[in-house]
Each structure stands twice: as C-alpha cells, then as structure tokens.
Design an enzyme around this catalytic site. Structure first.
Site, PDB file in Angstrom:
ATOM      1  N   CYS A 142       1.083  -1.482   0.248  1.00 11.59           N
ATOM      2  CA  CYS A 142       0.160  -0.185  -0.050  1.00 11.59           C
ATOM      3  C   CYS A 142       1.035   1.228  -0.172  1.00 11.59           C
ATOM      4  O   CYS A 142       2.338   1.089  -0.104  1.00 11.59           O
ATOM      5  CB  CYS A 142      -1.388   0.104   1.323  1.00 11.59           C
ATOM      6  SG  CYS A 142      -2.323   0.841   1.269  1.00 11.59           S
ATOM      7  N   LYS A 152     -11.690  -4.684   3.546  1.00 15.15           N
ATOM      8  CA  LYS A 152     -11.670  -3.609   4.558  1.00 15.15           C
ATOM      9  C   LYS A 152     -12.256  -2.248   4.308  1.00 15.15           C
ATOM     10  O   LYS A 152     -12.847  -2.070   3.634  1.00 15.15           O
ATOM     11  CB  LYS A 152      -9.715  -4.066   3.968  1.00 15.15           C
ATOM     12  CG  LYS A 152      -9.504  -2.871   4.689  1.00 15.15           C
ATOM     13  CD  LYS A 152      -7.589  -2.110   4.080  1.00 15.15           C
ATOM     14  CE  LYS A 152      -7.122  -0.878   5.500  1.00 15.15           C
ATOM     15  NZ  LYS A 152      -5.962  -0.623   4.253  1.00 15.15           N
ATOM     16  N   ARG A 172      -2.569   3.758  13.199  1.00 16.02           N
ATOM     17  CA  ARG A 172      -2.327   5.627  11.995  1.00 16.02           C
ATOM     18  C   ARG A 172      -1.267   6.495  13.128  1.00 16.02           C
ATOM     19  O   ARG A 172      -0.554   6.116  12.406  1.00 16.02           O
ATOM     20  CB  ARG A 172      -3.550   5.755  11.851  1.00 16.02           C
ATOM     21  CG  ARG A 172      -4.063   5.668  10.868  1.00 16.02           C
ATOM     22  CD  ARG A 172      -5.888   6.038  10.279  1.00 16.02           C
ATOM     23  NE  ARG A 172      -6.322   5.793   9.820  1.00 16.02           N
ATOM     24  CZ  ARG A 172      -7.766   5.293   9.428  1.00 16.02           C
ATOM     25  NH1 ARG A 172      -8.707   6.703   9.335  1.00 16.02           N
ATOM     26  NH2 ARG A 172      -8.053   5.261   8.265  1.00 16.02           N
ATOM     27  N   ARG A 203     -10.906   8.065   4.262  1.00 13.97           N
ATOM     28  CA  ARG A 203     -11.062   7.208   2.596  1.00 13.97           C
ATOM     29  C   ARG A 203     -12.082   6.223   2.405  1.00 13.97           C
ATOM     30  O   ARG A 203     -11.432   5.695   2.200  1.00 13.97           O
ATOM     31  CB  ARG A 203      -9.929   5.979   3.291  1.00 13.97           C
ATOM     32  CG  ARG A 203      -8.369   6.663   3.846  1.00 13.97           C
ATOM     33  CD  ARG A 203      -6.730   5.751   4.632  1.00 13.97           C
ATOM     34  NE  ARG A 203      -6.023   6.523   4.730  1.00 13.97           N
ATOM     35  CZ  ARG A 203      -5.023   5.929   5.410  1.00 13.97           C
ATOM     36  NH1 ARG A 203      -5.283   4.928   6.384  1.00 13.97           N
ATOM     37  NH2 ARG A 203      -4.081   7.267   5.341  1.00 13.97           N
ATOM     38  N   GLU A 207     -16.882  -7.348  -3.113  1.00 14.49           N
ATOM     39  CA  GLU A 207     -15.564  -7.633  -3.188  1.00 14.49           C
ATOM     40  C   GLU A 207     -14.879  -8.880  -3.093  1.00 14.49           C
ATOM     41  O   GLU A 207     -13.887  -8.817  -3.959  1.00 14.49           O
ATOM     42  CB  GLU A 207     -14.843  -6.185  -1.755  1.00 14.49           C
ATOM     43  CG  GLU A 207     -15.753  -4.932  -2.438  1.00 14.49           C
ATOM     44  CD  GLU A 207     -15.029  -4.458  -2.918  1.00 14.49           C
ATOM     45  OE1 GLU A 207     -13.948  -5.193  -3.601  1.00 14.49           O
ATOM     46  OE2 GLU A 207     -14.941  -2.956  -2.831  1.00 14.49           O
ATOM     47  N   LYS A 218     -10.859  -7.217   7.773  1.00 15.52           N
ATOM     48  CA  LYS A 218     -10.683  -6.001   8.580  1.00 15.52           C
ATOM     49  C   LYS A 218     -11.442  -5.030   8.681  1.00 15.52           C
ATOM     50  O   LYS A 218     -12.093  -4.853   7.715  1.00 15.52           O
ATOM     51  CB  LYS A 218      -9.496  -5.311   7.810  1.00 15.52           C
ATOM     52  CG  LYS A 218      -8.538  -4.661   8.837  1.00 15.52           C
ATOM     53  CD  LYS A 218      -7.371  -4.165   8.461  1.00 15.52           C
ATOM     54  CE  LYS A 218      -6.651  -2.868   9.008  1.00 15.52           C
ATOM     55  NZ  LYS A 218      -5.331  -2.462   8.403  1.00 15.52           N
ATOM     56  N   TYR A 255      -2.033  -8.287  17.306  1.00 15.24           N
ATOM     57  CA  TYR A 255      -0.535  -8.159  18.134  1.00 15.24           C
ATOM     58  C   TYR A 255      -0.406  -8.697  19.289  1.00 15.24           C
ATOM     59  O   TYR A 255       0.649  -8.299  19.762  1.00 15.24           O
ATOM     60  CB  TYR A 255      -1.036  -6.110  18.565  1.00 15.24           C
ATOM     61  CG  TYR A 255      -0.828  -5.835  17.145  1.00 15.24           C
ATOM     62  CD1 TYR A 255       0.101  -5.291  16.107  1.00 15.24           C
ATOM     63  CD2 TYR A 255      -2.628  -5.432  16.498  1.00 15.24           C
ATOM     64  CE1 TYR A 255       0.040  -4.414  15.602  1.00 15.24           C
ATOM     65  CE2 TYR A 255      -2.596  -4.413  15.648  1.00 15.24           C
ATOM     66  CZ  TYR A 255      -1.286  -4.228  15.050  1.00 15.24           C
ATOM     67  OH  TYR A 255      -1.344  -3.282  14.028  1.00 15.24           O
TER      68      TYR A 255
END
Length: 327
Positions: free
Chosen positions: A120, A195, A205, A217, A233, A248, A313
């Site tokens: 990206c 997404k 971010r 976005r 999609e 996501k 994470y």
C-alpha cells in the site's frame, strides 16, 4: 419431578471433558504477527497507544523477528515508515526502501520465518492516502501501476507473500499479472478484500504515521454498514487470483468473517486490528477486565466465526501461553 434426559452440563463437568469436546482452539499455526520497521538506527520505541508493540529500525528488527520465530509463530507481516515521503510513495518500490532493506536483513538472518508485506502507500505518501492523488481523490488506475512496481520490488527483496491493502479496484489482478509476467507465479497474494473504513484503525495510524492529511478513506474502503458488498468484493478478488482472503477489522465484523467463510473455498484471514488491541490493553490496565481472558475470548470468537488465521498484536502473548501448556 421428571428430569430431562438430555443434560448438556454432563459435558461441562470438569476441564478434562471440556477439553475433549471443545470445538474451537487457538494454535501457533493460527498466528501472524505485525511488525513496524522504521528509518534510523538503534531504535526500539513503544507505540504509546499500543502497549507492548514497538517500532524497530532495520538494525533492530532482526532480533524482534527472532523472538517471534523462537515462540513458534510461523509468519510476520511488515509495515514500513520511510525517512522521506513524497506524493506517490516511491520508497515502496525503491531498492533502498525501508521494507526492502528490512526484507533482505530478515531473510539473511531469519530465513525460516514466513515474510508477508503490506502492499500500500499510506505510510509512504505526504498526503497519507493509499495511492496517487488526482484532484481530491485517489486515482485508481494510476495507483495500480505503482502497486505493480511495489509488488515486484518486495518480492525481489525477499517477500514470501504480498498483502495488498489499498482497496483499489482490480488490485489483485494487476499484481497477479505483474508477478506472473516477471516469473514470480509462485508468490501468493493475501488480499485485504473486505477492508472497512473503520474507526478501529486509530492506533495503527499513530504507529505507522499514516493518517490522511485531508479527508478520509471512505471513497475506497468499505462502508461498515454493508455486508453483501463485502461478499461482492471478496468474489471479485477470488476471480482475480487471490490465494487468501482477508476481513479487516475482525471483532466488529464477525458476521462478515462467517459470511465470507461460507461463500468461498479459499483460506480466510482476519485482522485483529490496533483499536481492538488497544481497548483490551487499556481496560486491562485500569483493572476493569481480565486482560488475558478477554484477549483469548476475542481471538476464539474470531476463529469460531470462521477465520483460518489471525493477524494480531496479541500473537506473542498467545504463543507464550501455548508454549507453557496453558492453552
């Protein structure tokens, strides 16, 4: 008094029987750990809104990856923060780009970890959007041309899998064609197919220094209200040659994970994103929840919904529990 013949509690009586009938389990094989790599030297800096998550300079990232490998986690996904940004994010296809340098170092010193790269532009552009800006919007087709260059550069530097995340129309087909034409037909694509334009990305971010300089976005990421569109999609990306499909975020989109799992035969990945992580960490630190139990319940819910693998994470925390025999 007549008692029921069917008593579900018989199979909940103690931990041994609960283990035998447990439908969903967490495994090391489920885990992908995200790693942020940035410019500079001797940098290991914690992300303020993501306790326990760090940004590493290239000279420090190898040690971080070795820790992940030694815990038994099979894969990482890399995100880069370059020294210099420009209007098109040219660091993403530079031989000396931050991801390219990190890939070569990791491949040299930790060859047995599986390397996935986020493909990206938001971390690499001055405007913080996911492609080439024309007027006040991202030009889809110009961005595809740059995605192809980025993809080839990542693979040439050692990426084992590419994960395009910009939600550009036709991005999977463009990357698949570029890879095949360059002889990299063996490289799989894990597409960020569903997404959503989510508020759960805030801490990421900060970590990746990728907030948009203007606007948002929503013209390319999905409306959180739409489920059928997500399937559209996903099916487009399957047709274009994706090998793994991603949803996501994860926790607020368990229904999407379940629908995608039913709709396709490809493996499904879910991204347990930064905001989901940060909320659990914050509430745990305040003593409002049992952080470990909520972490495990969250990840089990993502697996139960249908995810075959989870980017999280929490991967190292879960791995430590598994390695101690506590899961």
């Amino acid at each position: 008094m007549e008692f029921p013949k069917l008593r579900p509690r018989r199979l909940r009586a103690n931990e041994n029987i609960r283990r035998l009938v447990r439908e969903t389990k967490l495994s090391l094989d489920d885990l992908i750990y995200p790693i942020f790599v940035r410019y500079g030297e001797k940098i290991v800096e914690e992300v303020p809104s993501m306790p326990g998550v760090f940004r590493y300079s290239v000279d420090k990232v190898v040690d971080a990856v070795k820790e992940v490998r030694d815990l038994g986690i099979p894969a990482i996904i890399l995100f880069g923060i370059p020294e210099h940004k420009d209007e098109v994010g040219s660091d993403t296809w530079s031989e000396h780009g931050i991801i390219q340098r990190a890939l070569r170092e990791i491949k040299k010193h930790v060859p047995d970890i599986y390397l996935i790269t986020d493909v990206c532009f938001c971390e690499y552009t001055t405007h913080g959007h996911c492609g080439v800006i024309r007027g006040n919007t991202v030009d889809n087709d110009l961005t595809l041309e740059n995605l192809k260059k980025q993809a080839i550069s990542h693979v040439e530097s050692g990426a084992d899998m590419l994960a395009p995340s910009g939600m550009m129309d036709g991005m999977v087909q463009a990357i698949r064609s570029a890879l095949d034409e360059s002889g990299y037909y063996h490289i799989p694509i894990m597409a960020y197919s569903a997404k959503f334009a989510s508020a759960f990305y805030g801490p990421f971010r900060e970590a990746a220094e990728s907030a948009p300089a203007f606007g948002d976005r929503r013209s390319y990421q999905m409306d959180p209200a739409n489920a059928r569109e997500a399937i559209k999609e996903v099916l487009l990306d399957v047709k274009e040659g994706a090998d793994i499909i991603m949803v996501k975020p994860a926790l607020a989109y368990l229904d999407i994970i379940a629908k995608v799992k039913e709709a396709i035969l490809l493996p499904v990945c879910a991204y347990n994103v930064s905001g989901e992580y940060a909320m659990i960490k914050a509430a745990g630190r305040l003593g409002w929840i049992d952080e470990q139990k909520v972490m495990l319940e969250t990840l089990l819910s993502i697996k139960r919904a249908g995810a075959d693998m989870v980017i999280t994470y929490f991967a190292k925390d879960v791995a430590r529990l598994i390695n101690k025999g506590l899961l």
